[in-house]
Scaffold this motif. Structure first.
Motif, PDB file in Angstrom:
ATOM      1  N   MET A  18     -35.026 -20.654 107.515  1.00 18.79           N
ATOM      2  CA  MET A  18     -35.746 -21.124 106.331  1.00 18.79           C
ATOM      3  C   MET A  18     -35.292 -20.330 105.117  1.00 18.79           C
ATOM      4  SD  MET A  18     -38.067 -23.347 105.591  1.00 18.79           S
ATOM      5  CE  MET A  18     -38.353 -23.826 103.906  1.00 18.79           C
ATOM      6  N   GLN A  24     -33.688 -15.741 102.032  1.00 18.07           N
ATOM      7  CA  GLN A  24     -33.665 -16.243 103.399  1.00 18.07           C
ATOM      8  C   GLN A  24     -34.792 -15.587 104.172  1.00 18.07           C
ATOM      9  OE1 GLN A  24     -29.909 -16.828 105.118  1.00 18.07           O
ATOM     10  NE2 GLN A  24     -30.816 -18.213 106.593  1.00 18.07           N
ATOM     11  N   GLY A  28     -32.435 -17.592 111.959  1.00 18.37           N
ATOM     12  CA  GLY A  28     -32.217 -17.836 113.378  1.00 18.37           C
ATOM     13  C   GLY A  28     -33.238 -17.191 114.281  1.00 18.37           C
ATOM     14  N   ASN A  30     -35.884 -17.017 117.238  1.00 11.27           N
ATOM     15  CA  ASN A  30     -36.124 -17.658 118.529  1.00 11.27           C
ATOM     16  C   ASN A  30     -37.462 -17.185 119.076  1.00 11.27           C
ATOM     17  OD1 ASN A  30     -33.552 -18.704 118.395  1.00 11.27           O
ATOM     18  ND2 ASN A  30     -32.674 -16.975 119.518  1.00 11.27           N
ATOM     19  N   GLY A  46     -44.634 -10.708 104.876  1.00 10.17           N
ATOM     20  CA  GLY A  46     -43.376 -11.205 104.346  1.00 10.17           C
ATOM     21  C   GLY A  46     -42.263 -11.244 105.376  1.00 10.17           C
ATOM     22  N   ARG A 228     -39.064  -9.370 112.383  1.00 11.16           N
ATOM     23  CA  ARG A 228     -38.663  -8.512 111.267  1.00 11.16           C
ATOM     24  C   ARG A 228     -37.377  -9.048 110.679  1.00 11.16           C
ATOM     25  NH1 ARG A 228     -35.671  -3.678 111.351  1.00 11.16           N
ATOM     26  NH2 ARG A 228     -36.063  -3.413 113.555  1.00 11.16           N
ATOM     27  N   ASP A 229     -37.264  -8.997 109.367  1.00 11.70           N
ATOM     28  CA  ASP A 229     -36.059  -9.427 108.668  1.00 11.70           C
ATOM     29  C   ASP A 229     -35.605 -10.817 109.092  1.00 11.70           C
ATOM     30  OD1 ASP A 229     -36.129  -7.001 107.476  1.00 11.70           O
ATOM     31  OD2 ASP A 229     -34.681  -6.078 108.831  1.00 11.70           O
ATOM     32  N   PHE A 231     -35.983 -12.585 111.975  1.00 13.25           N
ATOM     33  CA  PHE A 231     -35.910 -13.057 113.358  1.00 13.25           C
ATOM     34  C   PHE A 231     -36.710 -12.165 114.286  1.00 13.25           C
ATOM     35  CE2 PHE A 231     -32.099 -10.614 112.520  1.00 13.25           C
ATOM     36  CZ  PHE A 231     -32.098  -9.693 113.546  1.00 13.25           C
ATOM     37  N   VAL A 232     -36.870 -12.659 115.502  1.00 12.73           N
ATOM     38  CA  VAL A 232     -37.661 -11.917 116.473  1.00 12.73           C
ATOM     39  C   VAL A 232     -36.802 -10.777 117.008  1.00 12.73           C
ATOM     40  CG1 VAL A 232     -38.832 -12.064 118.677  1.00 12.73           C
ATOM     41  CG2 VAL A 232     -39.026 -13.935 117.046  1.00 12.73           C
ATOM     42  N   VAL A 233     -37.170  -9.540 116.663  1.00 10.76           N
ATOM     43  CA  VAL A 233     -36.341  -8.415 117.085  1.00 10.76           C
ATOM     44  C   VAL A 233     -36.666  -7.977 118.507  1.00 10.76           C
ATOM     45  CG1 VAL A 233     -35.886  -7.522 114.782  1.00 10.76           C
ATOM     46  CG2 VAL A 233     -37.919  -6.777 115.996  1.00 10.76           C
ATOM     47  N   SER A 234     -37.836  -8.342 118.982  1.00  7.41           N
ATOM     48  CA  SER A 234     -38.178  -7.885 120.319  1.00  7.41           C
ATOM     49  C   SER A 234     -39.308  -8.714 120.906  1.00  7.41           C
ATOM     50  CB  SER A 234     -38.598  -6.415 120.253  1.00  7.41           C
ATOM     51  OG  SER A 234     -39.117  -6.016 121.500  1.00  7.41           O
ATOM     52  N   THR A 235     -39.224  -9.021 122.198  1.00  7.48           N
ATOM     53  CA  THR A 235     -40.331  -9.653 122.905  1.00  7.48           C
ATOM     54  C   THR A 235     -40.582  -8.845 124.168  1.00  7.48           C
ATOM     55  OG1 THR A 235     -39.797 -11.835 122.057  1.00  7.48           O
ATOM     56  CG2 THR A 235     -41.101 -11.747 124.072  1.00  7.48           C
ATOM     57  N   MET A 249     -41.133  -1.005 115.548  1.00  8.58           N
ATOM     58  CA  MET A 249     -40.392  -2.262 115.535  1.00  8.58           C
ATOM     59  C   MET A 249     -40.720  -3.084 114.297  1.00  8.58           C
ATOM     60  SD  MET A 249     -40.516  -3.643 119.412  1.00  8.58           S
ATOM     61  CE  MET A 249     -41.662  -2.765 120.407  1.00  8.58           C
TER      62      MET A 249
ATOM     63  N   LEU B   2     -29.901 -10.524  99.659  1.00  6.10           N
ATOM     64  CA  LEU B   2     -30.937  -9.817 100.406  1.00  6.10           C
ATOM     65  C   LEU B   2     -30.338  -8.614 101.096  1.00  6.10           C
ATOM     66  CD1 LEU B   2     -33.156 -12.447 102.147  1.00  6.10           C
ATOM     67  CD2 LEU B   2     -33.873 -10.550 100.734  1.00  6.10           C
ATOM     68  N   VAL B   4     -30.960  -7.766 103.979  1.00  7.73           N
ATOM     69  CA  VAL B   4     -31.108  -7.951 105.414  1.00  7.73           C
ATOM     70  C   VAL B   4     -29.768  -7.687 106.070  1.00  7.73           C
ATOM     71  CG1 VAL B   4     -31.606  -9.612 107.207  1.00  7.73           C
ATOM     72  CG2 VAL B   4     -32.859  -9.679 105.062  1.00  7.73           C
ATOM     73  N   ALA B  10     -29.706  -7.991 118.030  1.00 10.62           N
ATOM     74  CA  ALA B  10     -30.584  -7.781 119.167  1.00 10.62           C
ATOM     75  C   ALA B  10     -31.734  -8.763 119.152  1.00 10.62           C
ATOM     76  CB  ALA B  10     -31.123  -6.367 119.128  1.00 10.62           C
ATOM     77  N   LYS B  11     -31.931  -9.431 120.234  1.00 14.33           N
ATOM     78  CA  LYS B  11     -33.049 -10.359 120.294  1.00 14.33           C
ATOM     79  C   LYS B  11     -34.144  -9.782 121.176  1.00 14.33           C
ATOM     80  CE  LYS B  11     -30.882 -13.053 117.824  1.00 14.33           C
ATOM     81  NZ  LYS B  11     -30.730 -14.206 117.027  1.00 14.33           N
ATOM     82  N   THR B  12     -33.752  -8.873 122.029  1.00 13.44           N
ATOM     83  CA  THR B  12     -34.759  -8.352 122.941  1.00 13.44           C
ATOM     84  C   THR B  12     -34.990  -6.871 122.745  1.00 13.44           C
ATOM     85  OG1 THR B  12     -33.006  -8.098 124.547  1.00 13.44           O
ATOM     86  CG2 THR B  12     -34.390 -10.052 124.766  1.00 13.44           C
ATOM     87  N   GLU B  13     -34.040  -6.177 122.134  1.00 14.13           N
ATOM     88  CA  GLU B  13     -34.244  -4.748 121.939  1.00 14.13           C
ATOM     89  C   GLU B  13     -34.303  -4.431 120.457  1.00 14.13           C
ATOM     90  OE1 GLU B  13     -35.615  -2.560 124.687  1.00 14.13           O
ATOM     91  OE2 GLU B  13     -35.105  -1.894 122.685  1.00 14.13           O
ATOM     92  N   VAL B  14     -34.952  -3.353 120.175  1.00 20.53           N
ATOM     93  CA  VAL B  14     -35.046  -2.944 118.778  1.00 20.53           C
ATOM     94  C   VAL B  14     -33.816  -2.147 118.415  1.00 20.53           C
ATOM     95  CG1 VAL B  14     -36.755  -2.152 117.165  1.00 20.53           C
ATOM     96  CG2 VAL B  14     -37.266  -2.226 119.618  1.00 20.53           C
ATOM     97  N   LEU B  16     -32.673   0.384 115.403  1.00 24.65           N
ATOM     98  CA  LEU B  16     -33.166   1.034 114.204  1.00 24.65           C
ATOM     99  C   LEU B  16     -31.976   1.413 113.340  1.00 24.65           C
ATOM    100  CD1 LEU B  16     -35.900   3.170 115.888  1.00 24.65           C
ATOM    101  CD2 LEU B  16     -36.137   0.990 114.710  1.00 24.65           C
ATOM    102  N   GLU B  19     -32.115   1.720 106.580  1.00 26.35           N
ATOM    103  CA  GLU B  19     -32.307   0.537 105.745  1.00 26.35           C
ATOM    104  C   GLU B  19     -32.883   0.949 104.404  1.00 26.35           C
ATOM    105  OE1 GLU B  19     -34.349  -3.552 106.734  1.00 26.35           O
ATOM    106  OE2 GLU B  19     -34.356  -2.146 108.392  1.00 26.35           O
ATOM    107  N   LYS B  22     -37.041  -2.668 101.415  1.00 23.88           N
ATOM    108  CA  LYS B  22     -36.772  -4.044 101.020  1.00 23.88           C
ATOM    109  C   LYS B  22     -37.227  -4.300  99.580  1.00 23.88           C
ATOM    110  CE  LYS B  22     -37.549  -7.959 103.936  1.00 23.88           C
ATOM    111  NZ  LYS B  22     -38.389  -8.433 104.719  1.00 23.88           N
TER     112      LYS B  22
END
Lengths: 521, 353
Positions: A18, A24, A28, A30, A46, A228-229, A231-235, A249, B2, B4, B10-14, B16, B19, B22
């Motif tokens: 979005m 942005q 992406g 998920n 935000g 965060r930022d 997308f989903v950084v962790s599940t 996180m 941005l 960002v 990483a989709k499952t791990e953080v 760090l 940064e 923002k």
């Protein structure tokens, strides 16, 4: 956890994007919800949580490349009524009609079907409402106007409408999405809502639940995702994480400032009392048998430089208190003394006397959201920038810039519209504006409602800081943790009356909650 | 744009990563709006001015020796003079979020009163003009009682006021055009200074005065806040009712003044004239609100909007289009302007526009 790994996911959203202008918001994202789970979604203000919900529910368009599957089937957008495909969504903005009754509001939506000529049997509708309210443990009159309900009750009605609409459509297993349902709810009502969610998932449904309160994540959710930022950084499974992990996180590398005032309330109090000379009138505000609106008998003293919390279960009258003090609602009786003098205020004289309100309903009462940050910050002190009839814009801009820096408002752009700020930063603008007039008595109504962890601490610190500089703060809040962190004393209301006061070392989150529940009985 | 870091996959791990806090660099307008982006703000800021220049060039080329003549330009400016004053006057209440539709009837009543006083009662011209202005101020005062004092819906109350005023104007004049107003009134309105009649200068002067009031006074800022969020303004300690009273009365005074300009320019007063002055000022103010300070009714934008509509109407007429084309164009422009304000995510909260 006993979740079948092979089961078809209840909801699977992949590659959600979005963009708002050059911003942005989602890049992406998920998300995967398993059947029979309560799935918490957390993230700083935000971070795109609401945007994600709005894409899934079809409010915002699904960008190219993205896909949403419900029980394995791709959802076809546009989606006129997500309830029809077994997707119940309660947005942050509650779609209720204030001038209609609880019954009418509960019946709106899919309940009547599509035929406009259908004749409504109101007797049956009232019965249905009464039984719904009973089943879900709400003590409300079905004929009451929704406009007369408290924020918490409105939230419950909106949630109940979505649940009943989807269930009446015959879905056994479905997906419920709640966008910050608890931000306006006091502890007791939060527990009730969490219980509704737990009951739902027993039959294999799934709940996605957005919250700012870490405690609720561990109380109710099986799984937690951090956004965060964009997308989903962790599940993770909630049993595998600690609240410190979550915090890390959510904030990334920017850890929020720790609460400066970790000293006990007692230490704060003795220190302060020694500072105030005894010959000065030390009561900033005294209320005696104060009444009006939903307040029937409130007696309260606030000493100069004190932070007094006022709380109770939802709808106990606390939401009317400030409006009576500043004279926006008519007083029915009792006395109010301001710095020793008996007074009656109106909103204009209140500001002149330095009695300023930071309203709970930020967008409705706290700021002008189409206005610029600068304009909102200086509106109460504009006369200071007048030289020979004309506003000196240069001086105004400097003052606004200073306030932005002082209150760490992000972004630091005075010409930026307030509506594009995050909730926490809007609240900072509202607070900064209130303090700008040279407040003597600061009335903070739900100061951290819907505010992220970082801003929450900043606001807590600010309240302590201004109190130390001699401003008296009254803080009406349903957030017991926040009250425990910031208040010298906490006054408990029940049914419009002051019931008891917690002082000094008695103050902690659990004690406040216990007192509220006991008082209401 | 941005900060960002897209490298984080990483989709499952953080992960760090260091940064920067923002602080997105964002342009001034970031609503969910089709007109945002880089070009959008520029278009909405100067669109009306650009359009005005374009149509002028276009008609000059299409109508050689007929459009860009001093005669035609003066005719346009003259006929537009009272409309400009009306359009500017209504920005006061529009800024408040109120829609006052009695302005044209107020102006016409003032014109009738001035004509009657000078022709039938031989009152001196300055006194008659004062009387016309007072009539306007009084109508504004009554509107304020209805809308601010009693709290009636502004549109409905002023709609009733409009019809009532038209009736009063009709009754006072005996449904007849009053002719033969003294030359002093024409001097007031049509004395030519530097090739341009005074009635045009009045509007221009008002543009400057209102711009200063809106931009550089506390009252102007209060108007915006009260219009933007009346509830918040009240809780912030602004005397919202006082601000609204002043706006209604001040705009009424302007409408009364427009009546003097109208009678002076025409040399007569016609009780049936009000209706044709209803739409153009509104259309101009709304077109103006999409420009310079998008989303805010402003004086320079309003006069640009009015001149744009005027040029197009005049050009179409010279091209041989019938009179009705102008009406269709004005109506269409009003709808477009309101629609444009909506699309850019802004609009009048209180009136639902």
């Amino acid at each position: 956890m006993e979740i079948d790994a092979d089961a078809v996911p209840a909801l699977e959203a992949t590659n959600l994007n979005m963009t708002f202008g050059p911003n942005q918001v989602l890049t992406g994202a998920n998300l995967l919800l398993k059947p029979g789970t309560i799935h918490a979604l957390v993230g700083a203000n935000g971070s795109g949580k609401s945007t994600l919900v709005r894409i899934i529910s079809g409010v915002y368009p699904l960008a190219k490349g993205g896909e949403v599957k419900l029980w394995g089937e791709t959802v076809k957008y546009p989606l006129m009524m997500p309830e029809r495909i077994g997707l119940g969504v309660v947005h942050q903005e509650l779609p209720l009609v204030a001038s209609m009754s609880v019954t009418e509001n509960l019946a709106a939506g899919g309940h009547f079907g599509k035929r406009l000529t259908k004749i409504i049997a109101w007797g049956q509708e009232r019965k249905r409402t009464a039984s719904l309210l009973e089943v879900y443990g709400l003590d409300l009159d079905p004929s009451m106007l929704v406009g007369d309900l408290s924020m918490a009750e409105k939230q419950q009605i909106a949630t109940l409408r979505v649940i009943s609409t989807v269930e009446e459509m015959g879905f056994k297993k479905w997906v419920l999405i709640l966008d910050e349902p608890t931000s306006a709810l006091p502890a007791h009502e939060v527990e009730q809502l969490l219980q509704w969610m737990k009951n739902l998932v027993i039959s294999g449904s799934a709940v996605l639940f957005i919250t700012h309160r870490v405690k609720e994540v561990f109380d109710a959710a099986n799984v937690v995702s951090v956004l965060r930022d964009g997308f989903v950084v962790s599940t993770r499974s909630t049993s595998d994480v600690t609240d410190d992990d979550l915090f890390q996180m959510m904030m990334g590398q920017r850890a929020a400032p720790a609460l400066e005032h970790s000293r006990t309330a007692l230490a704060r109090r003795t220190e302060k009392e020694s500072k105030i000379p005894s010959d000065v009138v030390s009561n900033a505000l005294e209320l005696h048998n104060f009444a009006g609106g939903k307040i029937y008998d409130v007696t309260l003293n606030a000493k100069v430089g004190e932070v007094v919390g006022v709380t109770g279960l939802a709808g106990m009258g606390q939401d009317d208190l400030f409006y009576l003090i500043i004279g926006d609602k008519p007083r029915a009786g009792g006395e109010m003394k301001l710095f020793g003098k008996s007074r009656a205020l109106n909103p204009v004289s209140a500001v002149k006397e330095g009695v300023v309100l930071v309203p709970a309903d930020r967008l409705g009462e706290g700021v002008w959201d189409e206005g610029k940050i600068r304009e909102n910050l200086t509106i109460s002190i504009l006369k200071r920038f007048v030289a020979r009839y004309w506003l000196k814009l240069r001086h105004e801009k400097r003052a606004a810039g200073d306030a932005i820096v002082e209150h760490t408002i992000v972004p630091r752009l005075p010409e930026y519209k307030v509506k594009s700020l995050s909730g926490g930063n809007q609240q900072k603008v509202s607070l900064a504006r209130a303090l700008s007039v040279g407040a003597n008595l600061l009335l903070v109504h739900e100061g951290v409602q819907g505010v992220d962890v970082g801003s929450r601490r900043a606001i807590g610190n600010l309240i302590r800081r201004v109190a130390e500089s001699g401003v008296t703060v009254i803080s009406v809040s349903s957030d017991y943790e926040f009250l425990a962190e910031t208040c010298d004393r906490v006054v408990i209301l029940a049914h419009g009356r002051t019931v008891c006061t917690l002082e000094d070392t008695e103050i902690d989150e659990d004690a406040i909650e216990r007192a509220c529940i006991t008082a209401a009985k | 744009m941005l900060n960002v870091s897209k490298s984080v996959q990483a989709k499952t791990e953080v992960q760090l990563e260091p940064e920067v806090p923002k602080e997105p660099e964002v342009p001034k307008e970031t609503a969910f709006a089709p007109f945002s982006g880089r070009i959008g703000p520029l278009v909405s800021r100067f669109g009306v001015l650009v359009a005005l220049v374009l149509v002028c060039v276009l008609f000059t080329l299409m109508l050689p020796g007929r459009f860009a003549t001093s005669g035609n330009v003066l005719a346009m400016l003259n006929s537009e003079a009272p409309i400009v004053i009306l359009g500017l006057g209504i920005t006061l209440t529009l800024r408040l979020g109120d829609l006052d539709v009695s302005f044209a009837a107020t102006m016409n009543l003032s014109a009738i009163v001035i004509a009657l006083l000078t022709v039938n009662h031989h009152v001196s011209v300055p006194l008659a003009i004062m009387a016309g202005i007072l009539v306007g101020g009084f109508v504004g005062f009554v509107n304020a009682i209805l809308v601010v004092g009693i709290g009636l819906n502004g549109f409905v109350a002023t709609l009733g006021m409009m019809i009532a005023l038209e009736g009063i104007a009709d009754g006072l004049s005996g449904s007849a055009t009053i002719v033969g107003v003294p030359g002093g009134l024409s001097t007031f309105a049509t004395t030519v200074l530097g090739g341009i009649p005074t009635e045009v200068y009045y509007g221009w002067l008002l543009v400057i005065i209102l711009w200063l009031i809106y931009e550089r006074t506390v009252f102007g800022r209060y108007l915006l806040f009260v219009g933007g969020n009346r509830r918040a303004s009240r809780l912030m300690g602004i005397r919202t009712s006082q601000v609204r009273w002043i706006a209604y009365i001040a705009s009424g005074v302007m409408f009364g003044f427009a009546g003097a300009v109208l009678t002076g320019g025409l040399g007569s007063a016609d009780p049936s004239l009000a209706t044709q002055f209803l739409l153009p000022p509104l259309a101009g103010a709304f077109v103006g609100s999409t420009t310079l300070q998008p989303g805010r009714f402003n004086s320079v934008g309003t006069i640009l909007g009015l001149y744009l509509l005027m040029v197009v109407a005049s050009g179409l007429q010279l091209l041989g289009a019938s009179g009705w084309v102008g009406d269709v164009f004005d109506g269409g422009a009003l709808i477009l302007a309101v629609g444009f304000a909506r699309l850019t995510g802004r609009g009048l909260a209180t009136t639902g526009l």
